[in-house]
Design an enzyme around this catalytic site. Structure first.
Site, mmCIF file in Angstrom:
data_model
loop_
_atom_site.group_PDB
_atom_site.id
_atom_site.type_symbol
_atom_site.label_atom_id
_atom_site.label_comp_id
_atom_site.label_asym_id
_atom_site.label_seq_id
_atom_site.Cartn_x
_atom_site.Cartn_y
_atom_site.Cartn_z
ATOM 1 N N ASP A 188 -6.073 -0.927 -7.336
ATOM 2 C CA ASP A 188 -5.423 -2.146 -6.962
ATOM 3 C C ASP A 188 -6.376 -3.290 -7.384
ATOM 4 O O ASP A 188 -6.010 -4.482 -7.386
ATOM 5 C CB ASP A 188 -5.363 -2.045 -5.381
ATOM 6 C CG ASP A 188 -4.071 -1.641 -5.074
ATOM 7 O OD1 ASP A 188 -3.149 -1.645 -6.089
ATOM 8 O OD2 ASP A 188 -3.920 -1.327 -3.993
HETATM 9 C C1 BGC Z 1 -4.713 1.602 -1.894
HETATM 10 C C2 BGC Z 1 -4.201 2.431 -3.036
HETATM 11 C C3 BGC Z 1 -5.082 2.176 -4.372
HETATM 12 C C4 BGC Z 1 -6.610 2.406 -3.987
HETATM 13 C C5 BGC Z 1 -7.368 2.050 -4.868
HETATM 14 C C6 BGC Z 1 -6.194 2.122 -1.743
HETATM 15 O O1 BGC Z 1 -6.461 1.304 -0.685
HETATM 16 O O2 BGC Z 1 -3.853 2.334 -0.673
HETATM 17 O O3 BGC Z 1 -2.902 2.379 -3.557
HETATM 18 O O4 BGC Z 1 -4.552 3.141 -5.200
HETATM 19 O O5 BGC Z 1 -6.778 1.672 -2.747
HETATM 20 O O6 BGC Z 1 -7.416 0.523 -5.318
#
Ligand code: BGC
Length: 812
Positions: free
Chosen positions: A483
Site C-alpha cells: 500500500d
Molecule cells: C494492509 C494490506 C497491505 C499491507 C502492506 C496492510 O496494512 O492491510 O492490504 O497489503 O499493509 O502495505
C-alpha cells in the site's frame, strides 16, 4: 522475559504478571457481536461494525495505555481493587488472566477474597456474558461492596469522539430492575439499543459518568466506590454509563456467582415501544433469561468449546515441537478466524473507525479459515465480489454493516482483482463446490448488472491484461500489495493521504513486477479452472497471456541476481542494484519464486540466495534493503517511514511466508523452517519484553535490522501474516494441500526431522497422515501407502466416505 505461559491442553495463554509490555488482548465473539478484551479487562464491544455500531466506549492511545473497559470494583472495607489489577492498580495477592479461544478469565485475589470473571460471547448471541465469582478464602464473614462498570458509546465511534456539541445533550437511559438500558437516538432514527444486566437484585446504580467518578477522577478512583455508596443517577446527556451496585456477604469458604449480560437489540419500527418513551424490552429480557443461572452460563461456554473442538480438529499436526504444534493446531488457526471476522478494522492498533474490510486482505484471509467454515467463506467471496466494478477493478475496502464499497478509499489498487481468484480457488479446492462459480454476483452492489462469479474471475484476470505498461508488465495504479509503494502519487502535502489523493496515472510508466508474479500464479489457477469447466478456448487465451508475462518478467524483471521490484513513473527501475537505496525488495522475490519463474535457469535459487544474504535478519526477513533514508516523492509513503519500520525495511511478517513457500519450490526445507521460526510468536515468548506484543499471535511488523530497536513488534492480531503463515506451514512446509481431485501430500521439512504426523479432515473423510524421512531429505516422495496398500501418487483421493484413512508417505 516471560509474562505467562501456554496451557496447550486448555488452549489458553496464561498471563501471570499484569504489567505486560503492551496490553495483551483477546477477542470474544465470532459472528455478529464482538468484544476486544485486554489482560486487565480493557476493551470494548460492538455489533458487526466497529465504526457504526460501537456499543461501549474505549480510549485509544491514552495515558495510561488501555483506558476504559468492562471493569469491576470491589470495596472490601480495607482496600478498593479490581480483579484484573487495572483500573485500580491496587497490588493484588495474586493475579491471572487466561486468554482462551473466544473467552477470557481474569482472576484476582486480595485480602482473602478471590474475584474471578469469565467473559465470553455465547454462540448465536448478541451479548457478552460476564460471570463474576466471588469466593471468601478467609475464616471470617466478609462484606463487600461491588460495582460493575461500562461506559456507553453513542453508536458511531467516529462522531462519538468529535461531535461533543451534540453528544453532550443526546444521551438517554432507562433503568428497570437490575437492567440498565442505553437508548440514545432510539426515539429518532435508530432501531437499536443496548443493555447491561445482572441476575440479582441490585442495591443501587449509576448511569451518569461524572457522578460516578467525580469530575476530576480517573478510572482508578471512582468517587462512589470510594464512598461505598451509589448515587442512583439517571443520565440525561453528558456521558451515560452503566454501573450496578451490589452488596455481598460471604461466609468463610463461601462462593457466589453474579451473571452480567451486556447486550444489543434491534427492533422493527412498529415494535420499538412498550409505551410512550418506554422501549420494548422483550428481546433483551429473552437474552437475559437465557443466561440467568450459572448452569446455563457453563452450558453456553461448553457449547463454545465444543464448537472450537470441532473447528480445531480439522487440521492438527504432531511435529514433536510444542512451539510449532501449538501455533498450527491452536493459535494460528484462531488468529485466522479473528482476521476473517475483522479484516483490519478493530484491534488495539486499528481504531475500528478508519478501515472496513479490505478486498485483497479478505481474500487472503480466506485461505486461513476456509477449511473450518467453508459456508461463511462462500458468503464472504460473494460479498467481496459484489464490490467489484464491471472492468474488474474494485473498491479497496467495504463496510461490514452494509457490505457496500467504501467511497472514501475508492479503488485503483491494481493487485486487488487477482486476489479474488485466490479466494475462489481456495474455496473450491477445499470443498469441491464448483457451483459457486455460477452464482450471480452484482457489480458495485448493483444487481441489475449481476453476472456469474466465474465472469468476475474473468474480468479480474483481464484487468491485468488490459492495464499493461510499456514493458508489458502490469501497471501498478495507486499501489499493489504494498500500500505504501505509491508510484503515481507525488505528494508534497502532509495533509493528504498517500492512498487516496489524486493519482497521476496519465502518462505514467509505473509497473509492478510483484503484480506480474501474482498474475502468473493466479493466472495459472484461472487457466486450470477454465479447463476444468471445459472452456478450452478461454483457457488457451489466458495461457498465452500468462506465458507472455513469464517472458516479460525474465526480460524486464530480472536484475542479474534478483527480481527487480517495479518501474517508477518515469520508467526507471526500483529494487535494482543500480538504485542507491532499496536495491532489493522481498515481494517480487516471493511471487516470482512461488511462480517458479526461471527456475530451470537458476533464477529462483539466485533470488532466494539474495534474500538470504541481503534481507534476512535475526528477527525475520526485512521488506527492502538498504532502507530508504530520505523521502522520495516518486515512491510515496514507503519512504516516509523511518528506516527499519513498517514498509520501509521492517520485517513485514505478512510477506515472509512468500519466501518460505518460494524455498519449498526449490526444495530448501531447512531455510523455509528457519524463516518460519524467526517470526513464529511462540518462539519469541522468551523475548517478550523486546517483542512487546502477544506471544500467541502474529504481529504485522517487527522492527527490522535498520531500526532503532530491531525485534520490537507492532500491530498484532489483524494481519495477513496469520493466514499466510498458516497457508505456508500447513500446505507447503508440512505440505498437506487441497487440490481439485484430492489431498496432495508434498512436504518440505528440515533435513534433521525424522518425520511428523498429522490429521486432516477433508471433504467428508479423515486422513491420518504419517510422514517419515529416513534419508534426512527435505522434499521428494519415495513411497505412498493408503490403508496399508501401495499407492501410485501423492495426490490422495477425496474418498468422501465418512471414514478414516491411514496415509503413509516416505520422503526420499
Ligand atoms: C494492509 C494490506 C497491505 C499491507 C502492506 C496492510 O496494512 O492491510 O492490504 O497489503 O499493509 O502495505
Amino acid at each position: 522475559m516471560k509474562y505467562g505461559y501456554f496451557d496447550d491442553k486448555n488452549r489458553e495463554y496464561i498471563i501471570n504478571n499484569p504489567r505486560t509490555p503492551w496490553p495483551w488482548i483477546n477477542y470474544l465473539g465470532n459472528e455478529d457481536f464482538f468484544s476486544l478484551i485486554s489482560n486487565s479487562a480493557g476493551g470494548y464491544s460492538f455489533y458487526k461494525d466497529a465504526k457504526f455500531r460501537r456499543i461501549t466506549r474505549y480510549r485509544y492511545n491514552n495515558v495510561p495505555m488501555d483506558s476504559g473497559g468492562k471493569y469491576f470494583y470491589i470495596n472490601d472495607g480495607e482496600s478498593i481493587w479490581s480483579p484484573g489489577w487495572k483500573p485500580c492498580k491496587t497490588e493484588l495477592d495474586s493475579y491471572e488472566c487466561r486468554h482462551g479461544i473466544n473467552y477470557t478469565i481474569i482472576k484476582g485475589e486480595k485480602n482473602g477474597i478471590t474475584a474471578r470473571v469469565l467473559y465470553f460471547v455465547p454462540l448465536k448471541t448478541w451479548a457478552e456474558v460476564q460471570k463474576l465469582t466471588l469466593t471468601n478464602n478467609s475464616k471470617k464473614v466478609i462484606k463487600l461492596k461491588v460495582f460493575s462498570f461500562t461506559e456507553w458509546c453513542l453508536w458511531n465511534a467516529a462522531s462519538d469522539m468529535e461531535n461533543f456539541q451534540r453528544n453532550f445533550s443526546t444521551g438517554e437511559v432507562e433503568i428497570e430492575g437490575s437492567v440498565i438500558y442505553h437508548k440514545t437516538e432510539y426515539k429518532e432514527r435508530r432501531d437499536h439499543y443496548a443493555y447491561y444486566s445482572v441476575n440479582v437484585p441490585i442495591q443501587g446504580y449509576d448511569t451518569d459518568r461524572e457522578s460516578f467518578f467525580g469530575l476530576y477522577n480517573g478510572f482508578d478512583e471512582p468517587q462512589v466506590v470510594a464512598e461505598g455508596k451509589p448515587k442512583n443517577t439517571e443520565a440525561h446527556g453528558w456521558s451515560p454509563i452503566a454501573s450496578h451496585f451490589i452488596e455481598v456477604e460471604l461466609k468463610p469458604g463461601e462462593s457466589k456467582d453474579f451473571i452480567f449480560v451486556l447486550g444489543y437489540v434491534e427492533n422493527k419500527e412498529d415494535e420499538k415501544w412498550e409505551s410512550k418513551n418506554v422501549i420494548n424490552k422483550k428481546k433483551a429480557k429473552e437474552t437475559i433469561a437465557k443466561f440467568n443461572t450459572s448452569a446455563k452460563v457453563e452450558a453456553a461456554l461448553a457449547d463454545l468449546r465444543k464448537y472450537w473442538d470441532n473447528l480445531l480438529s480439522i487440521y492438527t499436526v504432531d511435529s514433536g515441537d510444542d512451539r510449532i504444534d501449538r501455533m498450527v493446531n491452536i493459535w494460528n488457526q484462531y488468529q485466522c478466524m479473528i482476521t476473517f471476522c475483522f479484516s483490519r478494522s478493530a484491534s488495539f492498533f486499528e481504531s475500528g473507525i478508519g478501515r472496513g474490510m479490505g478486498f485483497r486482505d479478505s481474500n487472503q484471509d480466506l485461505t486461513g479459515f476456509v477449511h473450518q467454515i467453508p459456508e461463511r467463506a462462500r458468503e464472504r467471496i460473494i460479498d467481496i465480489a459484489s464490490t467489484q466494478f464491471p472492468d474488474g477493478g474494485c473498491y479497496h475496502q467495504y463496510q461490514p454493516l452494509n457490505k457496500r464499497g467504501n467511497n472514501d478509499i475508492g479503488g485503483g489498487f491494481n493487485d486487488d482483482p487477482l486476489w479474488l481468484i485466490l479466494g475462489s480457488v481456495s474455496y473450491i479446492k477445499e470443498t469441491g463446490d464448483f457451483g459457486i462459480l455460477n452464482e450471480k454476483v452484482p457489480f458495485d452492489n448493483d444487481v441489475s448488472v449481476a453476472r456469474s462469479l466465474f465472469d468476475h474471475l474473468t474480468v479480474s484476470f483481464d484487468h491485468v491484461v488490459n492495464n499493461l505498461g510499456p514493458h508489458g508488465l502490469p501497471l501498478i495504479g495507486r499501489a499493489d500489495w504494498n500500500d505504501c509503494l505509491n508510484l503515481n502519487c507525488f505528494s508534497n502535502d502532509p495533509d493528504e493521504s498517500f492512498q487516496t489523493t489524486e493519482n497521476k496515472t496519465e502518462g505514467s510508466k509505473a509497473e509492478s513486477v510483484m503484480i506480474a508474479g501474482l498474475f502468473v500464479v493466479y493466472g495459472r489457477d484461472y487457466v486450470e479452472l477454465c479447463k476444468r469447466l471445459g472452456k478450452d478456448a478461454e483457457a488457451a487465451r489466458a495461457q498465452k497471456h500468462v506465458d507472455t508475462m513469464v517472458d516479460v518478467i525474465k526480460k524486464y524483471g530480472w536484475d542479474g541476481e534478483w527480481f527487480i521490484r517495479a518501474y517508477d513513473y518515469y520508467g526507471r527501475k526500483i529494487g535494482s542494484n543500480d538504485n542507491e537505496e532499496a536495491k532489493i525488495f522481498i515481494e517480487s522475490q516471493g511471487w516470482c519464486t512461488m511462480a517458479g519463474i526461471g527456475k530451470e535457469e537458476g533464477l529462483c535459487t539466485k533470488a532466494l540466495n539474495a534474500v538470504k544474504e541481503r534481507l534476512d535478519s535475526k528477527y525475520g526477513i526485512v521488506l527492502n534493503n538498504p532502507a530508504f533514508t530520505r523521502y522520495y516523492i516518486e515512491y510515496g509513503e514507503i519512504s516516509s517511514y523511518p528506516a527499519g519500520y513498517k514498509e520501509n525495511a521492517g520485517v513485514f511478517c505478512h510477506n515472509n511466508p512468500w519466501i518460505m513457500i518460494g524455498e519449498t519450490v526449490v526444495g530448501n526445507g531447512d531455510r523455509a523452517w528457519d524463516y518460519y521460526k524467526k517470526i513464529c510468536p511462540s518462539y519469541l515468548e522468551e523475548i517478550s519484553d523486546l517483542h512487546k506484543t502477544e506471544p500467541y499471535v502474529y504481529a504485522q511488523m517487527v522492527a527490522g535490522k535498520d531500526a532503532f530497536k530491531p525485534g520490537e513488534a507492532k500491530n498484532s492480531w489483524l494481519t495477513g501474516t496469520a493466514s499466510w503463515n498458516f497457508y505456508a506451514v500447513t500446505q507447503y512446509m508440512l505440505g498437506i494441500r487441497p487440490e481439485y481431485d484430492g489431498l496432495l501430500i508434498d512436504p518440505c521439512i528440515p533435513t534433521d526431522w525424522k518425520g511428523f504426523k498429522a490429521t486432516r479432515k477433508f471433504r467428508g473423510a479423515t486422513y491420518q497422515i504419517e510422514v517419515v524421512n529416513p534419508d534426512q531429505k527435505s522434499k521428494g516422495i519415495k513411497e505412498v501407502t493408503i490403508d496399508g496398500m501401495p499407492y501410485k501418487s501423492n495426490l490422495i483421493p477425496a474418498f468422501g466416505d465418512g471414514k478414516e484413512h491411514k496415509v503413509k508417505v516416505v520422503i526420499g
